[in-house]
Design an enzyme around this catalytic site. Structure first.
Site, PDB file in Angstrom:
ATOM      1  N   THR A 178       0.837  -1.209   0.000  1.00  0.00           N
ATOM      2  CA  THR A 178       0.000   0.000   0.000  1.00  0.00           C
ATOM      3  C   THR A 178       0.863   1.246   0.000  1.00  0.00           C
ATOM      4  O   THR A 178       1.901   1.277   0.664  1.00  0.00           O
ATOM      5  CB  THR A 178      -0.898   0.030   1.260  1.00  0.00           C
ATOM      6  N   GLY A 182      -9.684  -4.044   1.328  1.00  0.00           N
ATOM      7  CA  GLY A 182      -9.273  -3.504   2.633  1.00  0.00           C
ATOM      8  C   GLY A 182      -9.736  -2.065   2.794  1.00  0.00           C
ATOM      9  O   GLY A 182     -10.675  -1.606   2.161  1.00  0.00           O
ATOM     10  N   ASP A 183      -9.010  -1.320   3.621  1.00  0.00           N
ATOM     11  CA  ASP A 183      -9.435   0.043   3.968  1.00  0.00           C
ATOM     12  C   ASP A 183      -9.041   1.093   2.937  1.00  0.00           C
ATOM     13  O   ASP A 183      -9.635   2.175   2.874  1.00  0.00           O
ATOM     14  CB  ASP A 183      -8.825   0.426   5.322  1.00  0.00           C
ATOM     15  N   ARG A 194     -11.813  -9.793  -1.643  1.00  0.00           N
ATOM     16  CA  ARG A 194     -11.548  -9.048  -0.402  1.00  0.00           C
ATOM     17  C   ARG A 194     -11.011  -7.655  -0.712  1.00  0.00           C
ATOM     18  O   ARG A 194     -10.089  -7.496  -1.497  1.00  0.00           O
ATOM     19  CB  ARG A 194     -10.565  -9.835   0.464  1.00  0.00           C
TER      20      ARG A 194
END
Lengths: 170, 135
Positions: B1, B31-32, B29
Site C-alpha cells: 500500500t 481492505g481500507d 476481499r
C-alpha cells in the site's frame, strides 16, 4: 500558507537486517522520487490534489511497492488494485476497487471524483469507466513481478494456505 | 500500500491511497485503502490522512475519519490524534500505520509495526526519508 507533504510506501515487519541492502536502497530511492514529484507540484503553487496524485503515481509505477506495478497477487494468481483520493476543501472523493487493467488506479479514483456522479466504483465496471475516460490502460502483465509471484507461491505452499495475515509481504 | 497527504499554498488539503491488497487474498476481499473514512480522508477543517496495514481494523475503527474528527471537534493536534488512533488499533489487535498533514506545520506519521516506508517534505523543512522504526 506554507506547503507540506507526507508519503508512505506501506508498513510491516521490515527490521534492520530484514531488508537486503539493495531493497533498502531501492525503497529509499522510490520514496525520494515520489516525494520530489509531489513537492515539485507544491513548490510551483500547484494543488494538494495534484501533488498527492503525482506522488502516488510514482509509487504505483515502482515495482518495489505494493500498488500498481509490483502489487501482490490474489490467491487465484491475479492482481486487483484499489485506490482512493479525497479533497479536503469540499469533501469530494473518488475510489475504485478490483481494477485489473488500469495503470494508475489513483488516476481512475480521481476521474470517479471529478467526472462521475459517484464516489466508489468496483470491478470490471471501474476499469471500463477508467478506459472510457482516457485513463491509461495496462495489460495485466504490466503489474506482475517475479518477486510477488514467489511470495504468492510461498504463501499457497503453507498448510493453512491463508492470505498474508501477518502482513509479511507489503 | 502507498499513500500521500498534502497541503498546498492555498491551505487546501488532499489525501490519496493505492494498494494491491494482501498476498493470497480471496473472494474479492477489499481492505481500507479505497474506503473513504477508513484508509483515506481529507477535510480542510482538520487534516488529511492515508493509512496502511491490516485493513479490516482500519475499516472497523474508521481511522482516517476519526483522526480528522478528533482534530475538528476535540481540538487535538493531528500528531496526537494519530498516535491515539494507532493505540486503539493496537488495543484491537491490529497492525499498521498512517500519515497525516494538518492545517499548519509539517506532515507526520504514527505506526505500530517494526517499520514503515515513509517520507516528508515542507516549504520550511528539509526532506526526510525513513524505513525502520528507530530512524
Amino acid at each position: 500558507m506554507s506547503w507540506a507533504l507526507a508519503i508512505h510506501g506501506g508498513s510491516g515487519s521490515m527490521r534492520r537486517g530484514h531488508l537486503s541492502q539493495a531493497d533498502d536502497e531501492a525503497g529509499r530511492a522510490g520514496l525520494a522520487a515520489a516525494l520530489e514529484a509531489g513537492a515539485a507540484v507544491l513548490r510551483r503553487g500547484g494543488s494538494a490534489l495534484d501533488a498527492a496524485q503525482a506522488a502516488v503515481e510514482v509509487l504505483e509505477d515502482d515495482p518495489h511497492f505494493n500498488a500498481g506495478r509490483g502489487s501482490v497477487f490474489t490467491a487465484e494468481g491475479r492482481i486487483e488494485c484499489d485506490a482512493a483520493i479525497m479533497a479536503g476543501s469540499d469533501l469530494a472523493a473518488g475510489a475504485v476497487a478490483g481494477l485489473r487493467t488500469t495503470r494508475h488506479p489513483v488516476a481512475a479514483a480521481r476521474a470517479v471524483m471529478e467526472r462521475s456522479p459517484h464516489v466508489f466504483l468496483a470491478g470490471a465496471g471501474a476499469d471500463a469507466f477508467a478506459h472510457a475516460h482516457d485513463i491509461e490502460a495496462a495489460d495485466p502483465a504490466w503489474f506482475e513481478t517475479a518477486e510477488r509471484r514467489r511470495q504468492l507461491d510461498e504463501i499457497l505452499a503453507r498448510p493453512d494456505g491463508r492470505f498474508d495475515s501477518d502482513m509479511k509481504y507489503g | 500500500t502507498v499513500g500521500a497527504v498534502a497541503r498546498d499554498m492555498a491551505g487546501r488539503m488532499a489525501a490519496a491511497t493505492s494498494t494491491g491488497g494482501l498476498t493470497g487474498k480471496k473472494w474479492g476481499r477489499v481492505g481500507d485503502s479505497p474506503l473513504i473514512g477508513a484508509g483515506t480522508y481529507a477535510d480542510d477543517r482538520a487534516a488529511a490522512v492515508s493509512c496502511t496495514g491490516a485493513g479490516e481494523y482500519f475499516i472497523r475503527l474508521g481511522i482516517a475519519h476519526e483522526l480528522c474528527a478528533r482534530v475538528r471537534l476535540a481540538g487535538d493536534l493531528p500528531s496526537a490524534a494519530g498516535e491515539a488512533m494507532i493505540g486503539e488499533l493496537g488495543t484491537m489487535g491490529g497492525k499498521g500505520g498512517l500519515i497525516h498533514v494538518g492545517r499548519d506545520g509539517p506532515g507526520g506519521w504514527a505506526f505500530n509495526t517494526p517499520g514503515m516506508y515513509r517520507a516528508r517534505a515542507a516549504a520550511d523543512a528539509a526532506p526526510e526519508i525513513a524505513i525502520y522504526g528507530d530512524e
